[in-house]
Design an enzyme around this catalytic site. Structure first.
Site, mmCIF file in Angstrom:
data_model
loop_
_atom_site.group_PDB
_atom_site.id
_atom_site.type_symbol
_atom_site.label_atom_id
_atom_site.label_comp_id
_atom_site.label_asym_id
_atom_site.label_seq_id
_atom_site.Cartn_x
_atom_site.Cartn_y
_atom_site.Cartn_z
ATOM 1 N N HIS A 180 -6.393 11.285 8.478
ATOM 2 C CA HIS A 180 -5.606 11.988 8.226
ATOM 3 C C HIS A 180 -5.178 11.424 6.780
ATOM 4 O O HIS A 180 -5.450 10.221 6.421
ATOM 5 C CB HIS A 180 -4.030 11.877 8.910
ATOM 6 C CG HIS A 180 -3.447 10.632 9.121
ATOM 7 N ND1 HIS A 180 -4.038 9.629 9.807
ATOM 8 C CD2 HIS A 180 -2.456 9.831 8.323
ATOM 9 C CE1 HIS A 180 -3.327 8.262 9.681
ATOM 10 N NE2 HIS A 180 -2.415 8.491 8.885
ATOM 11 N N ASP A 182 -1.544 10.266 4.293
ATOM 12 C CA ASP A 182 -0.194 10.177 4.405
ATOM 13 C C ASP A 182 0.691 11.038 3.487
ATOM 14 O O ASP A 182 0.256 11.056 2.218
ATOM 15 C CB ASP A 182 0.359 8.684 4.285
ATOM 16 C CG ASP A 182 -0.315 7.871 5.289
ATOM 17 O OD1 ASP A 182 -0.668 8.290 6.339
ATOM 18 O OD2 ASP A 182 -0.186 6.561 5.023
ATOM 19 N N HIS A 238 -7.820 8.421 6.230
ATOM 20 C CA HIS A 238 -7.935 7.056 6.990
ATOM 21 C C HIS A 238 -7.714 7.472 8.211
ATOM 22 O O HIS A 238 -7.299 8.461 8.897
ATOM 23 C CB HIS A 238 -7.039 5.964 6.521
ATOM 24 C CG HIS A 238 -5.471 6.387 6.359
ATOM 25 N ND1 HIS A 238 -4.843 7.293 5.294
ATOM 26 C CD2 HIS A 238 -4.365 6.044 6.837
ATOM 27 C CE1 HIS A 238 -3.611 7.290 5.595
ATOM 28 N NE2 HIS A 238 -3.365 6.577 6.728
ATOM 29 N N ARG A 248 -3.887 -3.661 18.586
ATOM 30 C CA ARG A 248 -3.535 -3.842 17.347
ATOM 31 C C ARG A 248 -2.071 -3.299 17.117
ATOM 32 O O ARG A 248 -1.726 -2.532 17.866
ATOM 33 C CB ARG A 248 -4.352 -2.722 16.354
ATOM 34 C CG ARG A 248 -3.779 -2.638 15.096
ATOM 35 C CD ARG A 248 -4.723 -1.627 14.046
ATOM 36 N NE ARG A 248 -4.491 -1.323 12.788
ATOM 37 C CZ ARG A 248 -4.564 -2.140 11.705
ATOM 38 N NH1 ARG A 248 -5.346 -3.184 11.775
ATOM 39 N NH2 ARG A 248 -4.073 -1.569 10.554
HETATM 40 O O1 LIG Z 1 -1.864 1.809 12.194
HETATM 41 C C1 LIG Z 1 -2.618 1.819 11.307
HETATM 42 O O2 LIG Z 1 -3.143 0.779 10.796
HETATM 43 C C2 LIG Z 1 -2.463 2.761 10.247
HETATM 44 C C3 LIG Z 1 -1.405 3.926 10.915
HETATM 45 C C4 LIG Z 1 -1.364 5.103 10.084
HETATM 46 O O3 LIG Z 1 -2.429 5.521 9.261
HETATM 47 C C5 LIG Z 1 -0.251 5.776 10.103
HETATM 48 O O4 LIG Z 1 0.771 5.527 10.868
HETATM 49 O O5 LIG Z 1 -0.094 6.840 9.043
HETATM 50 FE FE LIG Z 2 -1.600 6.720 7.875
#
Ligand SMILES: O=C(O)CCC(=O)C(=O)O
Ligand SMILES: [Fe+2]
Length: 310
Positions: A180, A182, A238, A248
């Protein structure tokens, strides 16, 4: 299945914020080429980061039934596996909070205190980075109205920014968070030492973003910033691939404008040679377009000016 390639010969640049003029050039280059960079010497005290990380870890280690009581995440609260309202799923549990009061009624005073301290610090950092970007794009300007044209949107008491905690339990090579972009202006991301974040440099080609150095924040351009820079900065796709041996945890601060703010190209960035690529819209309108579509759908093309297609 689509063929995929991992490229670990590309590094996301690490930019030292203590040297502002150098940082400004490096940030512009990174935003044009990759849409992602890391910052060090960012001024957010390690103590503030550790406190909220500890509270978030404690939250995610609670029994599922207890966490469920903090959900569903519409718009704020706990969510598990389901991302958004359009059927996207991932190997992730998360917590969405409003930065003006970054806690739920079920959270302890410790959590509240830690989250408030963290939001204040990352908001300040986001504003600083945005000011450095404007300086790099249009040059230093003694008029604060112009030099803070981006950071003002975040400082606005009605800013629609979000604080998001993600937790990915270990899982064999599965996608924790699907690809996606942001939608907001800028994302500031902290993660624990577990790998997983990957960015797409071209269709099907993924570059892993290492979680090192541990003191760094990872910063990325959102869709709104792509529009405001007339496409000079890239909002890059990403995703998170979950590891089998380590969970994670990440904390993302999504810096966003107020819902009613008009989003358009910054003055001076649309010229006769490079006319505006996108029509203006309100953040509320864009958010609606983003959240009523699937996670991986493109939405910027809905706002492209038709003349660009000719
Ligand atoms: O958890 C991550 O490293 C990225 C998460 C992500 O891309 C988001 O929350 O928009
Ligand atoms: Fe993101």
């Amino acid at each position: 299945m689509k063929m995929e390639k991992i490229r670990d010969d590309i590094e996301v640049p690490i930019i030292d914020l203590s040297n502002r003029s150098e940082a400004s050039k490096q940030i512009i280059k990174a935003c044009e080429e990759l849409g992602f960079f890391k910052v060090i010497n960012h001024g957010v005290p390690q103590e503030i980061i550790s406190q909220i990380e500890e509270e978030a870890r404690a939250f995610f280690s609670k029994p599922g039934s207890e966490k469920m009581r903090a959900g569903p995440p519409n718009p704020y609260g706990y969510g598990c596996k389901n991302i958004g309202l359009k059927g996207d799923v991932g190997e992730v549990e998360y917590l969405l909070l409003h930065p003006n009061s970054p806690f739920l009624s079920t959270h302890s005073d410790h959590f509240r205190c830690a989250a408030m301290g963290y939001v204040e610090a990352v908001k300040k950092l986001a504003c600083e980075i945005l000011d450095v970007m404007v300086e790099g794009l249009v040059g230093p300007d003694p008029n604060p109205k112009r030099s803070s044209v981006l950071s003002r949107l975040i400082r606005d008491s009605e800013s629609d920014s979000i604080l998001r905690f993600n937790h990915y339990p270990p899982s064999d090579g599965r996608i924790g968070f699907g690809e996606h972009t942001d939608p907001q202006i800028l994302t500031l991301l902290r993660s624990n030492g577990a790998q997983g974040l990957q960015i797409s440099v071209e269709d099907g080609v993924w570059v892993p973003v290492s979680p090192h150095p541990h003191s760094a924040f990872c910063v990325n351009v959102g869709d709104v910033l792509q529009v405001m820079t007339n496409g000079r900065f890239m909002s890059v796709r990403h995703r998170v691939a979950v590891q089998s041996y380590k969970s994670r945890m990440s904390m993302a601060y999504f810096a966003a404008p107020p819902l009613h703010a008009t989003i358009g190209c910054l003055p001076g960035l649309a010229t006769a040679e490079k006319p505006a690529l996108f029509r203006s819209f309100s953040w509320g309108e864009y958010k609606e377009a983003a959240f009523t579509r699937r996670l991986g759908d493109s939405r910027l093309n809905l706002f492209t000016l038709l003349s660009q297609d000719n």
